[in-house]
Design an enzyme around this catalytic site. Structure first.
Site, short mmCIF file in Angstrom:
data_model
loop_
_atom_site.label_atom_id
_atom_site.label_comp_id
_atom_site.label_asym_id
_atom_site.label_seq_id
_atom_site.Cartn_x
_atom_site.Cartn_y
_atom_site.Cartn_z
N GLY A 1 -6.40 -47.08 -7.72
CA GLY A 1 -6.69 -48.50 -7.59
C GLY A 1 -5.52 -49.34 -8.05
O GLY A 1 -4.59 -48.85 -8.68
N CYS A 2 -5.61 -50.63 -7.77
CA CYS A 2 -4.51 -51.54 -8.11
C CYS A 2 -4.41 -51.79 -9.62
O CYS A 2 -3.35 -51.59 -10.22
CB CYS A 2 -4.64 -52.85 -7.33
SG CYS A 2 -6.27 -53.61 -7.41
N TYR A 3 -5.52 -52.21 -10.24
CA TYR A 3 -5.49 -52.36 -11.69
C TYR A 3 -5.14 -51.04 -12.38
O TYR A 3 -4.30 -51.02 -13.30
CB TYR A 3 -6.86 -52.83 -12.21
CG TYR A 3 -7.17 -54.30 -12.02
CD1 TYR A 3 -6.31 -55.30 -12.49
CD2 TYR A 3 -8.36 -54.70 -11.42
CE1 TYR A 3 -6.63 -56.64 -12.34
CE2 TYR A 3 -8.69 -56.04 -11.27
CZ TYR A 3 -7.82 -57.01 -11.74
OH TYR A 3 -8.14 -58.34 -11.60
N THR B 1 -3.28 -48.63 -11.44
CA THR B 1 -1.85 -48.33 -11.31
C THR B 1 -1.04 -49.11 -12.33
O THR B 1 -0.22 -48.54 -13.07
CB THR B 1 -1.36 -48.64 -9.88
OG1 THR B 1 -2.02 -47.77 -8.96
CG2 THR B 1 0.15 -48.45 -9.76
N SER B 2 -1.26 -50.41 -12.40
CA SER B 2 -0.47 -51.24 -13.32
C SER B 2 -0.74 -50.88 -14.77
O SER B 2 0.18 -50.84 -15.60
CB SER B 2 -0.75 -52.73 -13.07
OG SER B 2 -2.11 -53.04 -13.30
#
Length: 346
Positions: free
Chosen positions: A152-154, A156-157
């Site tokens: 997911g995007c969150y 990953t960061s």
């Protein structure tokens, strides 16, 4: 497999992740787009819906077809959560490689996944076979994978931001905090009141504070890295911008450490993680349209709290770009192939 043409299908090509995959893949020297599916828009030219692809994509959306998908080397699922799990088994058995950009195969504990996603898993037997596609952690497994669970995007960061600290064992694993902000495209290309212009513009709010479904994914990844349980407070926010995630991460140091040196050493060989000079404050526009995670580390007033700033484009390194990065690894291509776009400014 090297330097071959990879026959590609995208299932669910009408969302933001789908069009971002298309933007990247049409520039990839070793990809041939064969099939782009949409039950709702079948028959419509892809470039009719997405004019940025005029002259680059001549295909039309089609109904999903087992015969057409089975003729491809790789199928990307750019579908809502709960779709890929219904089709993955047949493709897997047919020898087709799969990258699911949604969440169907990310969480190894199927019961936990069912709790957070509110549905029964249709293909639990493949969850164990799926490789979590965070290249900076699982590159060796990705090379031989047949099914990739794209992060997911969150997650990953946040994971890339915490990774060196957790890996080195220099922080209190019971009190990690992730304060993350995302642009509206993270909610997908669908009509919802909270992402209407009049609702989201000139506004800023937290959501999912009691619990967000990306929390177990992040915790699972950090626990794997640490080799022991990790406790995380994760608070996402919606910001009035289209693209981008900014994660501000807090961890209490338990050992003296040169944060800058630690991060520079850990990511020295990573093409898509940029550790910025000491004292930097990366902004989301510095990664807009690019497959990079830019990171800066701070230790305010020389105290015992590490503050990590991590920014990505949620549609690129947080979704489609990372999926293409995983594809490159799976097919023995240089990892940066087709992903060397410079971020857009302003």
């Amino acid at each position: 497999m090297t330097q071959k043409t990879i026959k590609i299908a995208i299932v669910g090509g009408t969302g933001y992740t789908g069009v971002e995959l298309l933007r990247l893949l049409v520039q990839h020297p070793h990809c041939e787009l064969r099939v782009i599916t949409s039950r709702k828009e079948a028959g419509m030219g892809v470039a009719e819906m997405f004019p940025n692809l005029r002259g680059r994509v001549g295909l039309r959306f089609v109904e999903p077809s087992a015969a057409a998908l089975n003729d491809c080397d790789l199928v990307f699922f750019a579908t809502p959560n709960g779709v890929a799990m219904h089709d993955a088994r047949a493709l897997y058995d047919a020898g087709v490689r799969i990258i699911d950009v949604a969440a169907d195969f990310r969480i190894k504990d199927v019961a936990l996944w069912e709790k957070w996603y509110g549905m029964k898993h249709a293909c639990p037997e493949l969850v164990a076979e799926a490789v979590y596609g965070l290249p900076e952690v699982n590159r060796d497994q990705i090379r031989n994978a047949r099914l990739i669970a794209n992060p997911g995007c969150y997650p990953t960061s946040v994971q890339l931001g915490f990774l060196p600290l957790v890996e080195a064992g220099v922080v209190d694993l019971d009190h990690l905090i992730a304060d993350a902000k995302s642009g509206a495209s993270g909610a997908g290309r669908k009509a919802e009141v909270h992402t209407l212009l009049a609702e989201a513009a000139d506004n800023f709010k937290a959501y999912g504070v009691p619990g967000h479904r990306h929390l177990p994914e992040i915790t699972q990844g950090l626990t794997q890295i640490a080799g022991k349980p990790v406790k995380l407070v994760f608070v996402p926010h919606l910001t009035p911008m289209i693209r981008g995630i900014h994660a501000t991460l807090y961890a209490q140091l338990t050992s003296p450490v040169d944060l800058q040196a630690l991060y520079e050493k850990r990511y020295a060989g990573e093409a898509f993680v940029d550790v910025m000079p000491a004292g930097s404050h990366p902004d989301t526009r510095s990664v807009r349209g690019a497959n990079h995670c830019r990171i800066a580390v701070h230790q305010p007033q020389g105290g015992d709290i590490a503050v990590v700033l991590s920014v990505i484009d949620n549609l690129v390194k947080g979704a489609a770009g990372q999926a293409v990065q995983n594809m490159n690894i799976m097919f023995g291509l240089p990892e940066t192939t087709g992903l060397e776009q410079v971020a857009l400014l302003p």
